[in-house]
Each structure stands twice: as C-alpha cells, then as structure tokens.
Design a protein around this motif. Structure first.
Motif, short mmCIF file in Angstrom:
data_model
loop_
_atom_site.label_atom_id
_atom_site.label_comp_id
_atom_site.label_asym_id
_atom_site.label_seq_id
_atom_site.Cartn_x
_atom_site.Cartn_y
_atom_site.Cartn_z
N CYS A 43 -3.68 -6.18 14.05
CA CYS A 43 -2.24 -6.16 13.75
C CYS A 43 -1.95 -6.87 12.43
CB CYS A 43 -1.46 -6.83 14.90
SG CYS A 43 -1.55 -5.93 16.45
N LEU A 44 -2.64 -7.99 12.20
CA LEU A 44 -2.43 -8.75 10.95
C LEU A 44 -2.82 -7.91 9.74
CD1 LEU A 44 -1.73 -11.49 9.61
CD2 LEU A 44 -4.15 -12.10 9.88
N PHE A 45 -3.94 -7.24 9.84
CA PHE A 45 -4.40 -6.41 8.73
C PHE A 45 -3.48 -5.20 8.54
CE2 PHE A 45 -8.91 -7.33 7.22
CZ PHE A 45 -8.81 -8.69 7.52
N ALA A 46 -2.97 -4.66 9.61
CA ALA A 46 -2.05 -3.53 9.51
C ALA A 46 -0.75 -3.95 8.85
CB ALA A 46 -1.78 -2.95 10.90
N TYR A 47 -0.28 -5.15 9.19
CA TYR A 47 0.96 -5.67 8.60
C TYR A 47 0.80 -5.95 7.11
CZ TYR A 47 5.18 -8.47 8.07
OH TYR A 47 6.38 -8.97 7.65
N ASN A 48 -0.38 -6.41 6.71
CA ASN A 48 -0.66 -6.76 5.31
C ASN A 48 -1.59 -5.71 4.68
OD1 ASN A 48 0.45 -9.74 5.00
ND2 ASN A 48 -0.57 -9.61 7.02
N TYR A 49 -1.35 -4.47 5.02
CA TYR A 49 -2.25 -3.40 4.59
C TYR A 49 -2.34 -3.27 3.07
CZ TYR A 49 -4.13 1.29 3.91
OH TYR A 49 -4.88 2.36 3.47
N ASP A 50 -1.22 -3.48 2.36
CA ASP A 50 -1.18 -3.25 0.89
C ASP A 50 -1.60 -4.48 0.10
OD1 ASP A 50 -0.31 -0.62 1.13
OD2 ASP A 50 1.78 -1.26 1.36
N THR A 51 -2.00 -5.52 0.76
CA THR A 51 -2.38 -6.75 0.03
C THR A 51 -3.81 -6.60 -0.48
OG1 THR A 51 -3.16 -7.82 2.03
CG2 THR A 51 -0.83 -8.14 1.45
N PRO A 52 -4.16 -7.35 -1.55
CA PRO A 52 -5.50 -7.28 -2.13
C PRO A 52 -6.60 -7.69 -1.16
CG PRO A 52 -4.00 -8.28 -3.68
CD PRO A 52 -3.25 -8.15 -2.41
N VAL A 53 -6.33 -8.68 -0.26
CA VAL A 53 -7.38 -9.15 0.66
C VAL A 53 -7.80 -8.02 1.60
CG1 VAL A 53 -7.88 -10.72 2.56
CG2 VAL A 53 -6.70 -11.56 0.54
N VAL A 54 -6.81 -7.30 2.12
CA VAL A 54 -7.13 -6.20 3.05
C VAL A 54 -7.86 -5.09 2.31
CG1 VAL A 54 -6.15 -4.47 4.58
CG2 VAL A 54 -5.19 -6.77 4.55
N LYS A 55 -7.38 -4.77 1.07
CA LYS A 55 -8.04 -3.71 0.32
C LYS A 55 -9.45 -4.09 -0.06
CE LYS A 55 -3.82 -1.64 -1.53
NZ LYS A 55 -3.06 -1.30 -2.76
N SER A 56 -9.64 -5.39 -0.44
CA SER A 56 -10.98 -5.82 -0.82
C SER A 56 -11.92 -5.86 0.38
CB SER A 56 -10.93 -7.21 -1.48
OG SER A 56 -10.53 -8.18 -0.53
N ALA A 57 -11.34 -6.00 1.61
CA ALA A 57 -12.16 -6.02 2.83
C ALA A 57 -12.57 -4.63 3.27
CB ALA A 57 -11.39 -6.71 3.96
N GLY A 58 -11.98 -3.60 2.70
CA GLY A 58 -12.38 -2.24 3.05
C GLY A 58 -11.22 -1.32 3.32
N GLY A 59 -10.00 -1.85 3.37
CA GLY A 59 -8.85 -1.00 3.60
C GLY A 59 -8.90 -0.32 4.96
N ASN A 60 -8.84 1.01 4.93
CA ASN A 60 -8.86 1.79 6.18
C ASN A 60 -10.12 1.52 7.00
OD1 ASN A 60 -6.43 2.96 5.57
ND2 ASN A 60 -7.37 4.71 4.52
N MET A 61 -11.21 1.21 6.30
CA MET A 61 -12.48 0.98 7.00
C MET A 61 -12.41 -0.24 7.92
SD MET A 61 -16.21 0.91 5.22
CE MET A 61 -15.79 2.37 4.28
N CYS A 62 -11.56 -1.20 7.57
CA CYS A 62 -11.40 -2.40 8.40
C CYS A 62 -10.92 -2.04 9.81
CB CYS A 62 -10.40 -3.36 7.75
SG CYS A 62 -10.98 -4.11 6.23
#
Length: 815
Positions: A560-579
């Motif tokens: 849920c946290l990653f979904a809420y912060n989907y457009d942030t650099p941390v989520v994108k650097s972690a793999g984005g959709n792959m996460c």
C-alpha cells in the motif's frame, strides 16, 4: 429276516454244544417276577491264543478275579435289598441270571440266552410283541466286551445298564440307543487328567494304554483335548498282554518323561507297574485311570514306593450299608440255601460249563471279598436300583402295591430311566440325554508309606510338585524354538522389537505387531503407537503462525505504501511496477506456511511446498532482472548501446521474468505429476510413534525445481557484485546479497537438519525456512526504501537522485 435267522442259528448252535448242563449254583440264578441279566468277569484271560474254529471260552480255565466276584455279590445284595423293601417294588420280586463273561468275543451264548424267549430267538416285527427272557441287564465289564455284545442287546431296546464301560463311543445313541451307564464316560476322565496335568504345569507326558476300545478311545480324546494347552504327548503306546513292558518303560525313562498316564484295564496296568518296579524306574508320576485307581493288590507290591507318586481318578467312594453282613452270611453258608455240592461235582467231572460256575470263588473268605477294590461297587449297586426304579414307574407302583397286570416290555423301562432322579446312599442318581450319569470323578493319592496302604482323596497334591517338562518353561516374552522330535522340547528365544509372544495363541511364534502398534524386545503384548504431527495448538506452531500473519500484514502495508508513493523516485528506483509483482509473490509465498500445521493431507502436502517454491522463484527472477537492469543502465548502455536499445525496446525485463517463471512452472508441474508429493506414515523412525510426514516426491524433478530457483539467485548475486560501485541510491548490491545469502544459508541448514534429524518439528523448520527467506528480501530490499519514504522524504526527490548520479559520473571520470 437274515439277521434274525443268524441269531436262531447261533442260539441253536450254542444250545447244542454248551447248554447241555444245568446251572445249579444259586449264586448265579434267582427266580422272580421279573428277571435281570448280569455279566461279570469272574475270571481274567492273561494270554490270548488265536483260534481257527468257532468255540466258546470256558472261563474257569483262567485266573480268578476277586474284583469281579465282589461286584457279583453287590448285584445279589442289591436284588435282595430291593426284594425286602416295602416301598420300592412292593409285592414284586426281582430275579436274576448271571454269567461269567471273561471274553469279549467268545461269550455270546450268555447274551443270546438273555434275548431269547423259551430258549429260541424268533423273527419279530414289532417291539410290542417281543418279550425276551430278561427285562434289563447289567454289564459286562470293559468297553471292548460291551461294544462287542451291545448291538445284540440295544437293537431290541433292552436297557443295558452298564457299570464298567467308559468308552465315549457308547454315548452315541444312534448306535447304542438303549445303553445306559452308571460311571462317567472317558470324556470326563480325560478332562480330569488334563486338568491335573495343567494344574501342575507339566508339558511332557507319556500315555500308555491297551489294545482295546477303552484305551484307544481315551487316547483319541486325550490327543483332541490337549490341543492349544501346551501339553506335549511325548510318548504313546497301546500294549498287548504279551508286550515287552520293560522295553517300553526304558524308552520313556530315556526320554526323561516323568509323568505317565496309564489308561488301561487292571490286568494291563498291573503288568506296567510290576515292570516299573522290576526295572527300577524311579520318581515318576503315575496317573491311574478309573479302572485301576482303587486296585487293592498293587499298592502292596514290594518296591512300589520307589516308582514315585500314583495319582488315581476314581468315583467318590460310598459305603453300602449292610453289604458286609451280607457277605459274612454268605461265607457262613446262609446264602447257599439249596446248594448241591454233588451237582457241582457232577458238572465239573463232565468238563462242561455254561460259565455259571466258579470253584475258586468259594475259597475266598469274607475278608477277601470286603477288602477287594470298591471301584465298581456303587456302580453295580446303582445299576440294579436304576432298573428297579424304572420298573417301579412302569408298574405304576405306590407305597403299598404295584399293578402286576401291566405287561412290561424292555423299552418301557428305557423311557423311564431318562426321567429318573432319586437319592441312593446320599448320592443323586440321574442321567443326561445320552444316558450318562451326572456324577464326577475324585482324585485319590496312593499312600504307600503306611501299612496297609491307603487311598486318600485329595483336593490338591501334597508335598513338592514333580518336574516333568522336557524343557524349562520360557519366561514371559520368549518364544519356544522346537528342538528335537517333540514339540515339548525347545529352547527359548527372546522376541525382537515390534513383536510379541502369546502363549494362549501359539507359544512357538513371535507375532509381529500391527503397523499402528509397537513393543519392546521380549514383550507379551503390543502397545498402540501415538500419531504425531504439528498441532495447531502447540506453542511452536502458534509462534510460527503469528509470525507469518504479521509478515503478511507487513508485506501488505509495504504494498500500500509503494502504491501510494508510486510516482516517487524511491519506488521507481526500486523497480516500479515490478515491486508490486515481487510483493504479491512474497504475500502468496507466505500463505503456504499455514499448510504445515494440523493433521496433514495429500492436498496440504502439495500446497505447503508448491506455492512457496513457485511464487518465491518469481520474486527471485524479479530481483535478478532488477540487478541486471541497474548494471545495464550504468555500465552496459555505453559499451553495448545496441543491446541496451533492444532490451529497452522489447521490454526485456518482463520477457525474462515470464520466461524463467514459465520454465519453473513447467518443472513444478512435472514434479507434482510424475511422482506427486504424498502423505506417508513414518513408523520406522520411532518405535512408539507414527509420524505423518509429506514425502518430497521424485528426487530428479525436485532437484530441477530447486536448481532453477538457486541458479536465478546465483545470477542475481553476480549482477549485484557487478554493480557494487554504483550510486548510493541505486546501489542495492548489499541488500540483495544479504537476502540471497540468508536464503541459501537457511535452506542449507534446513536440508542438513532434514537429513540428520527425525522429528515432527522438522516440518516447523521447513516453515521457518520459508519465513526466513521471505523476511530476508522484505527487510533487506523493501524496508530500507519504506524507511526513506516515511522518515526521510528529502531523499525521495528527483534532485537528490540527480545529485547522486552526477557525483558517480565525476568519480568515474577521475578514475
């Protein structure tokens, strides 16, 4: 008609040859309203000589039998007592005709005389028209003699109330419909003997008999009833009068048999005991059958004490009040009123006999008769009273008179005998459906250490119990191993684990316990195994399930946290959709842990490993792609631009994940179908437990499944190592390396424990290994990024990430 004609011929033949002499001796005949027949062995044949022409045996040529003469006097006494009675058969007199019956095959003339009418036997159609000379008879003594003549008597339903034939064969009413006896059958006697043998726990016995129906019948019953009793018949023999008794006893002594059952008539038993004394056979236990248990001569034999202990089976002795006086009166001559000595001399001088003559009997004193064996006295006495009571019923007598106008037929008495129930000298006389008496035997001990010897009725054996076992009885938990020829000779072998010996079932076999049972070495019973598996209610199970539930909640929170912060650099650097694919795979992998607890089933066995193996491998493939992408962006894009272009253009990361996941899925399907994981009951690891465990399936397919997962992990480690010097924000080498090393170490530890430790808790270790693998990825890869998102938002900006990339580029340029 043919049988009747044969009877007529035989009777005429015997009449012409042997009935020329009138039998004048008053001891053998008495006139009366109703005539009884009596067959007694006043002489005994010591040696049998074959004959080739039909002839009668003249009994007086053979040795005199005191016991036979005594029971003849008992019959005479009983008839006299009944004739003098005012309540039994009032105004009716009984008469008798007695014959000396010394042979079982050559004394038919007496029987033919009994069943004749006026000296002849005529063909008859109905019993109502048949009136033989006697209304009933008693005797003869001995089973063989009785079986030989009984068909002639019983075919006409003449009551044959016997005092001395114990063969169980005679209880067959289809063959001997009118046979009645006043002594128990061999069946009762054999049961008593076996009871004594079992009471003293003897298992090695010898059985000696004679070649007649009495002994053969007893041996047959003995063999039948010792089945499953632990008694071993180590030696058996039927002896003739001319046999080598010494040789037989030496064989028994050589076999170390100390209990000898002598189931034979008196003349045979006498030869056996005398041979034992002569051959110095010592310290044996001799079990005497009813026929010689109360013999008066044998206990007085010199050296009788050395042969050991004699235990006899006899009827409970009852006195006959007035019998001694009767004998004394006979000795004084009062019983010989009308005796004609000259007539007797004339009979002897002609050398002819009708077996109603006994010269030597007159030489016996009253003491000789009274002191003779009382074995059959009451049996004869009750036989005469049985006939009298039956006749009393047929004549419809009351206390004053009988109805003499009633025509008495023999079969009428037979009908009444079955219904009789009267008291005689303190003993109740009645018969069962086979016309066998309801009395039982007593055990007597020969006391030969006193003078004169005595017979003591005992409830149990006195003194030390003789040992008569070929082998010492095995201890509990030991089975017998046959040794030698006889089953009573054996060695003892301790039953191994998971087996038991049951002496009541088979002492020679160690029976295996059922799969659900167990036993220690040397057991007599099996115990039920406990079925073990991790229960839901056990503390370790509760801890693991709570930990798994917390893990799933935490993974869902990160999702849920990653979904809420989907457009942030941390989520994108972690793999984005792959996460999200990775987190979903980890959540589904965690669910498999719950199938490790409770009673396992085939479905649970399948789900507990298949779910984790597949979805966790999907997560590993994502990590592998993620590690490769980072290296590709920072290092390979400049060196291999075309390759990088193709990777980006065709979404190489998703193609790799799909391909590796598909290959792994196929391998899992093959693993689960070729030799499916199934439930097995492990009954060999622990003796007292059955562990319900899941079999791992085919080793080859399992190895392929594990290899794919571990190979992807190895590639992931390799790419992580290559990207160890990347910018800090993109440098995930440490976290991925930590999670994968934890993954490898966890499963190496589990497989080591699985191969070395056998316990139901090994299943819990499997679940812990899965949780540990999931936690390794969660806490090394996702939790640090979640921490930045929540607690260090300043680092979750595009500016911060651009600065990190510029610093990495400057560092590379300077180097």
């Amino acid at each position: 008609m043919l049988l009747s004609s044969i009877y007529i011929f035989l009777l005429c033949f015997t009449n012409g040859l042997f009935f020329k002499v009138s039998c004048l001796t008053s001891e053998f005949r008495l006139e009366g309203d109703y005539l009884l027949g009596g067959l007694f062995a006043l002489h005994e044949i010591d040696r049998v000589t074959p004959v080739f022409t039909p002839e009668i045996t003249e009994c007086f040529w053979h040795s005199t039998s005191k016991s036979g003469y005594k029971i003849l006097q008992v019959m005479r006494y009983a008839v006299e007592e009944i004739n003098n009675s005012t309540t039994l058969l009032p105004n009716v007199s009984l008469g008798y005709e007695i014959f000396d019956h010394c042979s079982n095959t050559r004394n038919f003339h007496s029987v033919l005389s009994f069943i004749s009418k006026n000296g002849s036997i005529r063909p008859k159609e109905k019993l109502n028209n048949y009136q033989p000379k006697v209304i009933a008879l008693t005797g003869p003594y001995g089973s063989s003699r009785t079986i030989t003549v009984a068909p002639l008597i019983t075919m006409d339903l003449i009551p044959m109330v016997n005092y001395g034939a114990a063969s169980y064969t005679l209880s067959n009413k289809l063959q001997y419909p009118s046979f009645v006896r006043t002594i128990p059958s061999n069946k009762d006697l054999i049961e008593m003997i076996i009871h004594i043998i079992r009471w003293f726990e003897w298992n090695s016995v010898a059985f000696l008999g004679s070649q007649d129906d009495y002994s053969s019948d007893g041996l047959k019953l003995f063999n039948k009833y010792i089945n499953n009793t632990g008694i071993c018949l180590a030696y058996q023999e039927g002896l003739s009068l001319n046999a080598n008794y010494s040789l037989t006893l030496k064989k028994i002594d050589k076999l170390n048999i100390n209990v000898i059952v002598v189931f034979a008539l008196t003349q045979y038993a006498s030869k056996i005991i005398k041979a034992a004394i002569a051959n110095n056979i010592q310290d044996k236990v001799w079990i005497a059958s009813h026929s010689w248990a109360m013999n008066q001569q044998l206990p007085r034999e010199p050296g009788i004490r050395k042969i050991g202990t004699v235990i006899g089976i006899a009827e409970r002795l009852l006195s006959l009040p007035g019998f001694n006086e009767f004998v004394y009166n006979k000795a004084k001559g009062t019983a010989y009123a009308g005796h004609n000595d000259k007539a007797v001399s004339d009979v002897q001088s002609k050398n002819e006999t009708c077996n109603q003559d006994c010269d030597y009997c007159s030489l016996m004193t009253a003491e000789d008769i009274i002191n003779e064996s009382p074995t059959h006295s009451f049996a004869v006495y009750s036989a005469i009273y049985t006939i009298a009571h039956a006749l009393h019923k047929v004549l419809q007598c009351d206390t004053n008179e009988c109805h003499k106008n009633i025509t008495v037929k023999p079969y009428m008495l037979l009908e009444e005998i079955k219904l009789l129930n009267f008291s005689l000298n303190g003993r109740q006389v009645k018969y069962d459906d086979n016309y066998d008496p309801t009395i039982r035997y007593a055990v007597v001990l020969w006391c030969t250490d006193v003078n004169p010897p005595q017979f003591k009725v005992v409830g149990m054996y006195g003194g030390s119990v003789p040992f008569s076992n070929c082998s010492v009885e095995c201890k509990a938990g030991y089975s017998r191993q046959p040794e030698g020829f006889h089953s009573c000779c054996f060695t003892c072998k301790k039953c191994p684990c998971n087996s038991y010996v049951d002496f009541s079932r088979d002492p020679y076999t160690c029976f295996p316990c059922a799969e659900s049972e167990w036993s220690d070495e040397g057991s007599t019973t099996c115990k039920t195994r406990s079925v073990v598996y991790p229960q839901f209610t056990e503390i370790p199970s509760i801890i693991v399930m709570i930990s798994t539930a917390c893990l799933i909640i935490l993974l869902f929170a990160v999702f849920c946290l990653f979904a809420y912060n989907y457009d942030t650099p941390v989520v994108k650097s972690a793999g984005g959709n792959m996460c999200f694919l990775m987190l979903t795979s980890l959540i589904l992998s965690s669910i498999s842990v719950f199938f490790f607890f409770g009673k396992p089933t085939s479905v649970f066995c399948l789900l507990r490993n298949a779910i984790f193996t597949f979805f966790f491998t999907v997560c590993i493939s994502c990590l592998t792609v993620r590690s490769f992408q980072i290296v590709c962006v920072f290092k390979m894009a400049a060196q291999f631009p075309k390759v990088h272009s193709l990777w980006v253009k065709h979404n190489g990361q998703w193609l790799f994940i799909a391909f590796s996941s598909f290959i792994h899925l196929i391998s899992c399907v093959i693993w689960m179908t070729i030799n499916p994981v199934k439930l097995i009951a492990d009954s060999w690891t622990f003796k007292d437990q059955i562990m319900l465990i899941c079999e791992m399936g085919n080793t080859l397919t399992l190895t392929i499944v594990v290899f794919i997962s571990w190979f992807l992990g190895f590639l992931c480690l390799l790419f992580s190592y290559m990207g160890r010097d990347l910018p800090k924000n993109y440098n995930e080498a440490k976290s991925i390396t930590f999670s994968l090393i934890l993954y490898y170490l966890t499963w190496i530890a589990y497989f080591t424990a699985y191969l070395t430790i056998k316990s139901k808790y090994i299943v819990i270790l499997n679940a812990v290994a899965q949780i540990s693998s999931i936690n390794g990825i969660l806490f090394s890869y996702f939790i640090p990024k979640s921490y930045i998102i929540i607690f260090q938002p300043q680092k979750n900006t595009s500016t911060y990430f651009q600065t990190s990339i510029q610093n990495y580029t400057q560092t590379i340029s300077r180097s």
